[in-house]
Enzyme design. Structure first.
Site, PDB file in Angstrom:
ATOM      1  N   ASP A 139       0.834  -1.204   0.000  1.00 34.03           N
ATOM      2  CA  ASP A 139       0.000   0.000   0.000  1.00 34.03           C
ATOM      3  C   ASP A 139       0.872   1.259   0.000  1.00 34.03           C
ATOM      4  O   ASP A 139       1.971   1.235  -0.558  1.00 34.03           O
ATOM      5  CB  ASP A 139      -0.911  -0.070   1.252  1.00 34.03           C
ATOM      6  CG  ASP A 139      -2.232   0.656   1.058  1.00 34.03           C
ATOM      7  OD1 ASP A 139      -2.203   1.865   0.801  1.00 34.03           O
ATOM      8  OD2 ASP A 139      -3.293   0.013   1.177  1.00 34.03           O
TER       9      ASP A 139
ATOM     10  N   HIS B  99      -3.866   6.268   3.293  1.00 31.16           N
ATOM     11  CA  HIS B  99      -4.524   5.031   2.855  1.00 31.16           C
ATOM     12  C   HIS B  99      -3.907   3.801   3.510  1.00 31.16           C
ATOM     13  O   HIS B  99      -4.599   2.952   4.070  1.00 31.16           O
ATOM     14  CB  HIS B  99      -4.427   4.969   1.328  1.00 31.16           C
ATOM     15  CG  HIS B  99      -5.245   3.910   0.671  1.00 31.16           C
ATOM     16  ND1 HIS B  99      -4.778   2.630   0.479  1.00 31.16           N
ATOM     17  CD2 HIS B  99      -6.477   3.940   0.149  1.00 31.16           C
ATOM     18  CE1 HIS B  99      -5.708   1.921  -0.149  1.00 31.16           C
ATOM     19  NE2 HIS B  99      -6.760   2.692  -0.357  1.00 31.16           N
TER      20      HIS B  99
ATOM     21  N   SER C 211     -11.063  -0.919  -0.650  1.00 31.52           N
ATOM     22  CA  SER C 211      -9.790  -0.824   0.075  1.00 31.52           C
ATOM     23  C   SER C 211      -9.994  -1.000   1.571  1.00 31.52           C
ATOM     24  O   SER C 211      -9.072  -1.419   2.266  1.00 31.52           O
ATOM     25  CB  SER C 211      -9.148   0.545  -0.151  1.00 31.52           C
ATOM     26  OG  SER C 211      -8.589   0.630  -1.421  1.00 31.52           O
TER      27      SER C 211
END
Ligand code: NAG
Ligand code: NAG
Ligand code: NAG
Ligand code: NAG
Ligand code: NAG
Ligand code: NAG
Ligand code: NAG
Ligand code: NAG
Length: 780
Positions: A149, A225, A565
């Site tokens: 990620d 994220h 996600s």
């Protein structure tokens, strides 16, 4: 000699003048080679020889191994054999002809796609752990969860190592810290490792542009994220977590006592060469579970995808790979990460909503979503106006109605509540929060986003806007526009955000969640499962504001995000729990256990709905919604191993060179292998004709106590489905039994849908209920 100098100059000129438009542009490529001659546990000598062989191979085309060393930026020398290099097209074409080169691909880019969710999943309730919770048996102790990620924010309390014992011996990885870098990145006994891979991004057409104020040399998450996803999978318990006080409670990941590792491969985007390097490192480092909240825009054939190839090698090394299904829904055939060895996750809601009500001058009250902490003055109505009505003369009404940057006139907007269109399909989180920033910039006191697409379902998300806000669905948005059109001085109020719990129905499928069928191999049902992915609160990066807008100077330790996600790491966290309780289960067995125990009912007892309030199907949610407490003891599993996956690729017509991408040695395809008999925990058949019968076989492996199971069929009305034998008895763990399912299309359907659905359940009538979805086409 002068003449030769002249020649050089002329040729250079000619080159500049004539070949510039088509000059061979250097691009980054990934070159795949055959198997490594070393085995699965290479010595440092083996690794060095593999790298040298890469230099020799490329050097023979570039003129020297020195040039090859310059060109190669990754040497995949452990599990995956190949390298990534900067080449021009001619060089790439030449290299491709080498008999040892299996294939060569451009380094493409991929997109990135709290805390109440564990209550919703019945792990805890009223702040305590439930009696029947899987957490009573495991917190994922000593499981290592890797996340491919944007990196990690190591200071987050979710990664505190308080109460963690020594690092497990199986860990072989590192905490990659650049001494020159002042960013003070660190690891601890919780965040046991971190690495970063940026060379594929640097070698991409953008050349690494788009990054500001940030050093490459760190796994620190400047985006948020990766911190969010990793903490959702394996974050430690953090009391009193909230976003602006909303959703307060104890935050944690699904495997709160697991060790976590960040593989930072995403910069402005995530490039193939870096993703592959991340997979290779994770395999060598000894992770147990990989969470991959990334995906491409378009489904691609498996040999053409770094995620396919990387994940295959991971699964071959007993690592369970969980991936996001993508956010391109609700249109059919939008799901990505389609490999049968990957666990692909859709996104659905939980029973919590962050609500802000819009009250109009006609006293109508509409329910919208928001996570803005700012409030309007109470007991006051504010002028209400559309973006189109406050546009600059030089802006188009359409752009202004969408509240796009530079289209709104502060003179007209000041002090008012602005209504803006929100096109959900082509305008995601950043675009929504940007509208809020625009509204604030022109002096509006509040913003109402109105979903403008009736075909997108009722999907609305709570966003942390920089001003009071409410995001309303299409029907309510139309009501507001109609009210404005028919009212002389329209006014409105936006309420403070309230948290609503135990909302019904929940879950329902998020409108953005990507849908099946599987475009690459339709007989493999995708997505596999659904899990919470709407308005999820988890740890965040302190580098960035919750709205991800520069204008916004707020910082939050936790943030709310939506997407597949977010659902992907929920499943990765659950996988960690299962793996800690059943260390010997194969990746396929873990996946089967989670799929066959999933539910297709919501909290009203009715079927799970989609965002249009219609009954959802396996193309929306695969086997259904995860039920963590049932997963530990599923009774039976549909198991698969690497041989099965190779046979699957054989059945797709892969020739020997394509098969070498995946398998460490030559693989001989079986003479007869039917994809329909591939032991997937789902039956999907799409080539039926009227009157036709098709047989499929499956094999069940006992992982429970001795039991006799009977088959129950829920057949769609158009089909007759028989199972033979109808009962199966298992006495020992590991015992395998095969059965046959005969499906006959008997009746022309009145239903015009392209597919019909059913279910096959094996149950002992007591504790074991082993269900798999059936998806069949509907000839008409
Ligand atoms: C909980 O967090 C809020 C907001 O961050 C803070 O004001 C409050 O003091 C905290 N309470 C405790 C018990 O730590
Ligand atoms: C969350 O905050 C509210 C309001 O301050 C408080 O009543 C509630 O007890 C808090 N919940 C938790 C779990 O801390
Ligand atoms: C709205 O409700 C208020 C208070 O109940 C009332 O005074 C007012 O007349 C109502 N307005 C309309 C347009 O119905
Ligand atoms: C439109 O007009 C405004 C105000 O005069 C100006 O600030 C803006 O730059 C103009 N935009 C364009 C695209 O010309
Ligand atoms: C409101 O009026 C605008 C034009 O002024 C029109 O485009 C829109 O369709 C109207 N909306 C409703 C709901 O009547
Ligand atoms: C995979 O399972 C099959 C039986 O289902 C077995 O024949 C085969 O040897 C297994 N392959 C490996 C690599 O274990
Ligand atoms: C396998 O198929 C690819 C693509 O069609 C082709 O380029 C390659 O030469 C084939 N390899 C063999 C051994 O047939
Ligand atoms: C399905 O299997 C049964 C039993 O082996 C056989 O009798 C039947 O012909 C098969 N049907 C098809 C369509 O292959």
């Amino acid at each position: 000699m002068p003449s030769s100098i002249h020649h050089v100059l002329v040729s250079l000129l000619i080159c500049v003048l004539w070949t510039e438009p088509t000059i061979a542009i250097k691009q980054s490529y990934i070159v795949y080679l055959g198997s490594h001659s070393h085995g699965p546990d290479p010595s440092s000598f083996d690794i060095e020889s593999a790298t040298n062989s890469h230099y020799d191979l490329l050097g023979s085309y570039l003129g020297s191994t020195e040039k090859a060393k310059e060109a190669i930026f990754y040497s995949y020398n452990k599990n995956i054999n190949g390298f990534a290099a900067i080449l021009d097209e001619d060089e790439a074409a030449e290299v491709a002809k080498n008999p040892n080169v299996i294939s060569i691909f451009l380094n493409k880019k991929h997109k990135l796609q709290t805390t109440h969710s564990w209550d919703f999943l019945r792990l805890k309730s009223n702040g305590g752990i439930r009696k029947d919770s899987i957490w009573k048996r495991s917190f994922g102790e000593d499981i290592i969860i890797g996340n491919i990620d944007t990196g990690v924010w190591p200071e987050s309390k979710s990664f505190s190592d308080e109460g963690m014992g020594p690092i497990p011996k199986k860990w072989h990885g590192i905490c990659q810290v650049d001494k020159q870098n002042q960013d003070k990145f660190f690891c601890n006994r919780k965040l046991i490792g971190a690495r970063y891979f940026y060379k594929g991004f640097l070698a991409s057409p953008s050349g690494g542009k788009g990054l500001h104020s940030v050093s490459f040399n760190s796994a620190r998450d400047i985006d948020g994220h990766g911190t969010h996803t990793l903490s959702t999978a394996g974050g430690n318990f953090v009391a009193n977590a909230s976003v602006f006080g909303y959703g307060n409670g104890t935050a944690s990941g699904g495997s709160p006592k697991a060790r976590v590792v960040a593989y930072k491969v995403c910069w402005d985007s995530c490039y193939d060469a870096d993703i592959l390097a991340g997979f290779e490192a994770a395999i060598s480092d000894g992770v147990d579970v990989l969470s991959v909240s990334l995906g491409g825009d378009f489904p691609v054939e498996f040999y053409d995808s770094s995620i396919s190839i990387g994940s295959f090698h991971a699964v071959a090394n007993n690592i369970i790979v969980v991936a996001a299904g993508g956010n391109s829904g609700p249109a059919p055939s939008t799901v990505s990460n389609l490999e049968p060895w990957v666990f692909t996750v859709a996104a659905s809601t939980i029973d919590r909503e962050f609500t802000s009500f819009v009250t109009l001058g006609d006293n109508k009250t509409l329910k919208g979503a928001s996570l803005s902490e700012l409030e309007l003055l109470p007991n006051k109505l504010y002028p209400l106006i559309t973006g189109a009505d406050v546009k600059y003369d030089n802006a188009s009404s359409k752009d202004a109605l969408n509240c796009e940057g530079g289209t709104l006139d502060p003179q007209k907007a000041k002090g008012k509540i602005l209504v803006c269109f929100q096109v959900p399909d082509d305008c995601h989180f950043l675009c929504r929060t940007h509208k809020g920033v625009e509204a604030a910039r022109v002096g509006a006191v509040g913003i109402i986003l109105a979903n403008s697409d009736k075909d997108s379902g009722s999907g609305i998300q709570a966003d942390p806007h920089v001003l009071p806000s409410s995001y309303v669905n299409f029907i309510d948005g139309s009501y507001i526009f109609n009210y404005i059109n028919h009212t002389k001085s329209p006014v409105a109020y936006i309420s403070k955000v309230t948290t609503q719990l135990a909302t019904k129905p929940a879950p329902f499928i998020a409108s953005f969640s990507a849908r099946g069928p599987n475009l690459v191999e339709p007989t493999i049902l995708k997505p596999d499962i659904t899990a919470p992915g709407v308005d999820i609160i988890a740890a965040y990066s302190e580098n960035i504001s919750p709205s991800e807008q520069e204008y916004d100077k707020r910082r939050t330790l936790f943030n709310i995000m939506s997407g597949t996600s977010m659902s992907c790491p929920h499943v990765a966290g659950l996988v960690g729990l299962v793996k800690s309780l059943h260390p010997n289960w194969s990746p396929a067995a873990v996946k089967s256990a989670i799929m066959t125990t999933a539910t297709t009912e919501d909290n009203t007892g009715g079927p799970i709905l989609d965002s249009f309030k219609e009954k959802a199907t396996p193309f929306d949610y695969g086997a259904g919604h995860i039920q963590p407490n049932r997963v530990v003891d599923p009774g039976l599993v549909y198991d698969l191993n690497i041989t099965d996956y190779m046979n699957f690729l054989c059945a797709r017509g892969y020739n020997s060179s394509m098969l070498r991408f995946f398998y460490g040695k030559p693989y001989t395809c079986p003479k007869s292998f039917n994809l329909k008999d591939f032991n997937y925990p789902a039956i999907t058949i799409l080539d039926f004709k009227v009157g036709q019968s098709i047989n499929v076989t499956r094999t069940l492996t006992n992982v429970g106590s001795p039991s006799t199971y009977t088959a129950q069929i829920q057949a769609p009305p158009e089909y007759v489905i028989y199972v033979e034998p109808k009962t199966l008895s298992f006495n020992q763990k590991g015992e395998k039994k095969e059965f046959r399912v005969t499906l006959t299309f008997k009746l022309q359907s009145k239903d015009k849908s392209d597919y019909v659905f059913g279910k096959l359940i094996w149950t002992n009538g007591k504790n074991y209920v082993v269900g798999i979805p059936i998806a069949l086409n509907n000839p008409h």
